[in-house]
Design an enzyme around this catalytic site. Structure first.
Site, PDB file in Angstrom:
ATOM      1  N   ASN A 177       0.872  -1.173   0.000  1.00 22.18           N
ATOM      2  CA  ASN A 177       0.000   0.000   0.000  1.00 22.18           C
ATOM      3  C   ASN A 177       0.911   1.225   0.000  1.00 22.18           C
ATOM      4  O   ASN A 177       1.441   1.618   1.041  1.00 22.18           O
ATOM      5  CB  ASN A 177      -0.870  -0.060   1.265  1.00 22.18           C
ATOM      6  CG  ASN A 177      -1.880   1.061   1.324  1.00 22.18           C
ATOM      7  OD1 ASN A 177      -1.849   1.981   0.506  1.00 22.18           O
ATOM      8  ND2 ASN A 177      -2.769   0.995   2.295  1.00 22.18           N
ATOM      9  N   ARG A 185      -2.565  -2.039  -3.407  1.00 23.41           N
ATOM     10  CA  ARG A 185      -3.811  -1.330  -3.138  1.00 23.41           C
ATOM     11  C   ARG A 185      -3.749   0.001  -3.894  1.00 23.41           C
ATOM     12  O   ARG A 185      -2.788   0.757  -3.755  1.00 23.41           O
ATOM     13  CB  ARG A 185      -3.942  -1.055  -1.641  1.00 23.41           C
ATOM     14  CG  ARG A 185      -5.168  -0.267  -1.333  1.00 23.41           C
ATOM     15  CD  ARG A 185      -5.249   0.078   0.131  1.00 23.41           C
ATOM     16  NE  ARG A 185      -6.480   0.822   0.375  1.00 23.41           N
ATOM     17  CZ  ARG A 185      -6.676   1.569   1.436  1.00 23.41           C
ATOM     18  NH1 ARG A 185      -5.754   1.676   2.358  1.00 23.41           N
ATOM     19  NH2 ARG A 185      -7.812   2.221   1.585  1.00 23.41           N
ATOM     20  N   HIS A 234     -12.844   2.546   0.445  1.00 20.36           N
ATOM     21  CA  HIS A 234     -12.858   1.409   1.392  1.00 20.36           C
ATOM     22  C   HIS A 234     -13.601   0.214   0.807  1.00 20.36           C
ATOM     23  O   HIS A 234     -14.113  -0.626   1.551  1.00 20.36           O
ATOM     24  CB  HIS A 234     -13.559   1.760   2.725  1.00 20.36           C
ATOM     25  CG  HIS A 234     -12.878   2.809   3.544  1.00 20.36           C
ATOM     26  ND1 HIS A 234     -13.587   3.764   4.250  1.00 20.36           N
ATOM     27  CD2 HIS A 234     -11.568   3.041   3.785  1.00 20.36           C
ATOM     28  CE1 HIS A 234     -12.735   4.547   4.893  1.00 20.36           C
ATOM     29  NE2 HIS A 234     -11.508   4.138   4.624  1.00 20.36           N
ATOM     30  N   ARG A 244     -10.888  14.320   9.119  1.00 26.41           N
ATOM     31  CA  ARG A 244     -11.677  14.812   7.983  1.00 26.41           C
ATOM     32  C   ARG A 244     -13.083  15.231   8.441  1.00 26.41           C
ATOM     33  O   ARG A 244     -13.690  14.559   9.266  1.00 26.41           O
ATOM     34  CB  ARG A 244     -11.801  13.745   6.902  1.00 26.41           C
ATOM     35  CG  ARG A 244     -10.547  13.625   6.055  1.00 26.41           C
ATOM     36  CD  ARG A 244     -10.630  12.473   5.096  1.00 26.41           C
ATOM     37  NE  ARG A 244      -9.737  11.398   5.497  1.00 26.41           N
ATOM     38  CZ  ARG A 244      -9.759  10.168   4.994  1.00 26.41           C
ATOM     39  NH1 ARG A 244     -10.635   9.840   4.065  1.00 26.41           N
ATOM     40  NH2 ARG A 244      -8.917   9.258   5.416  1.00 26.41           N
ATOM     41  N   GLU A 299      -8.369  -6.235   4.622  1.00 22.01           N
ATOM     42  CA  GLU A 299      -8.146  -5.687   3.273  1.00 22.01           C
ATOM     43  C   GLU A 299      -6.908  -6.305   2.619  1.00 22.01           C
ATOM     44  O   GLU A 299      -6.923  -6.621   1.438  1.00 22.01           O
ATOM     45  CB  GLU A 299      -7.995  -4.168   3.356  1.00 22.01           C
ATOM     46  CG  GLU A 299      -9.314  -3.473   3.642  1.00 22.01           C
ATOM     47  CD  GLU A 299      -9.136  -2.012   4.025  1.00 22.01           C
ATOM     48  OE1 GLU A 299      -8.657  -1.759   5.143  1.00 22.01           O
ATOM     49  OE2 GLU A 299      -9.477  -1.142   3.216  1.00 22.01           O
TER      50      GLU A 299
END
Ligand code: AMP
Length: 392
Positions: free
Chosen positions: A9, A88, A177, A237, A380
């Site tokens: 990633n 990813r 996601h 966020r 993931e």
């Protein structure tokens, strides 16, 4: 024969990685390379043998990936090179609804999505290209965060802006996601024996947060949009704000678009409201000790989560299960309890005892005959490794 798959990633200044032995799907090692492209680059590798810290002499992507592979080999964590590398990639635009083997055309399309994910996609391309130049013989696979949401119908993905902006620039909601929402919804359906026809709400609550509505295995709506800023309140966020806020802040504070975007991405959310931290554990602890702003941040987090879940429930023909995942979803008992106990409209009955232990052997935290609530730890990296294995 070795059956190792390395999952990568690549971020703008870091590379996360996991090494899987796919004969047993066991994670042999995981790690993080940080402060890339600076003089302070370093790598941490964790495995059953312990934790290892290394300073990087050169911390560009290529040198860092080479050190990762060499160290995993030297430490005896893999005996041959991986049979595949899984990457990813945050944004696949409308190009990708499934994982794919990397080709020149795939790299070109990921590049075309850079305007949609200017911080993330260039890093992914750098990681893929560095791997390709180092080990051209190893097949590489990309798995996209947006892919699972490609089944959203136009009524869910279009913004109420001129249609030409969608046609010209791809202005629409994509969702993120996706790998996590896909994994936890299918896992919940399997564990609960829901069969092919089902309606599931998934809440991925980590430092980034998003929820999805899944009908018969397909995503029909999700809370993140064109970028990962839309939707729920997150660690740093803001989630949804009035689109008029940009003009207002520009007029009142003289901030540029870049400054406003930076505030909404990095200084808002739990951190912005509480003034304490972006980390849920710290915010919960501060609220517990009587910090009112921390409590306010929790209230907004939970209220907005409930409101979004309520909205997504409107997309389901029936509700069978609500799934919690991500660091907060998997561990914050109070978040799960608050959502289930206040959202009576969902008809879920919380089992307080099961909630305390993060669920029974299946992860179930509800009781009674109504819809179930379940905790499913997200996986993931394993999903990416499985996708890579399926494609090679
Ligand atoms: P993730 O991005 O999935 O790693 O999740 C990170 C978030 O999970 C952070 O806000 C953590 O504070 C939160 N988290 C992890 N463990 C717990 C816990 N035991 N209780 C509450 N929040 C937690």
């Amino acid at each position: 024969m070795s059956n190792n798959i390395l999952v990568i990633n690549s971020g703008s200044s870091s590379i996360k990685f996991s090494l899987f032995d796919m004969s047993s799907e066991a994670e042999r090692a995981s790690g993080l390379a940080e402060r890339l492209n600076t003089a302070e680059g370093e790598i941490t590798i964790k495995s059953a043998e312990g934790k290892l810290n290394l300073k990087l002499e050169k911390s560009d992507y290529r040198s860092t990936l080479e050190v990762i592979i060499n160290t995993l080999t030297e430490q005896g964590l893999m005996d041959t090179l991986p049979v595949a590398i899984g990457h990813r990639v945050v944004h696949g635009g409308e190009f990708f609804s499934d994982p794919v083997l990397v080709t020149a055309d795939v790299i070109e399309k990921i590049k075309q999505c850079i305007p949609l994910a200017p911080l993330h996609n260039p890093a992914a391309v750098a990681g893929i290209e560095a791997m390709e130049s180092l080990y051209p013989e190893i097949p590489q696979v990309t798995v996209f965060d947006t892919a699972f949401h490609q089944t959203l119908p136009p009524k869910a993905y279009l913004y109420g802006v001129p249609y030409e902006l969608y046609e010209e620039l791809g202005v629409r909601r994509y969702g993120m996601h996706g790998t996590s929402h896909q994994y936890v919804s299918s896992e919940a359906a399997k564990r609960l024996g829901l069969g092919e026809k089902h309606g599931i709400l998934t809440a991925h609550l980590g430092n980034g947060c998003s929820c999805s509505a899944v009908v018969n295995g397909k995503c029909v709506d999700t809370t993140m949009g064109m970028t990962p800023l839309e939707g729920l309140l997150m660690g740093t966020r803001s989630g949804d704000v009035d689109p008029g806020l940009h003009q207002f802040l520009h007029d009142q504070k003289g901030w540029s678009i870049e400054e406003i975007t930076n505030v909404l991405n990095k200084k808002s959310g739990l951190l912005g409201i509480s003034g304490v931290s972006n980390d849920m554990r710290s915010v919960e602890a501060a609220a517990e000790e009587g910090n009112e702003r921390a409590q306010l941040a929790l209230d907004v987090f939970h209220f907005r989560l409930a409101r979004q879940l309520g909205g997504l429930a409107a997309c389901l023909p029936q509700l069978d299960a609500l799934v919690f995942t991500g660091g907060i979803g998997e561990n914050s008992r109070s978040t799960r309890a608050l959502i289930i106990n206040t959202m009576k409209i969902l008809g879920i009955e919380l089992d307080e005892e099961l909630n305390k232990t993060n669920g029974n052997e299946l992860g179930v935290i509800s009781k009674g005959n109504g819809p179930k609530a379940i905790v499913v730890n997200t996986a993931e990296e394993l999903m990416i490794a499985r996708a890579a294995q399926a494609l090679i």
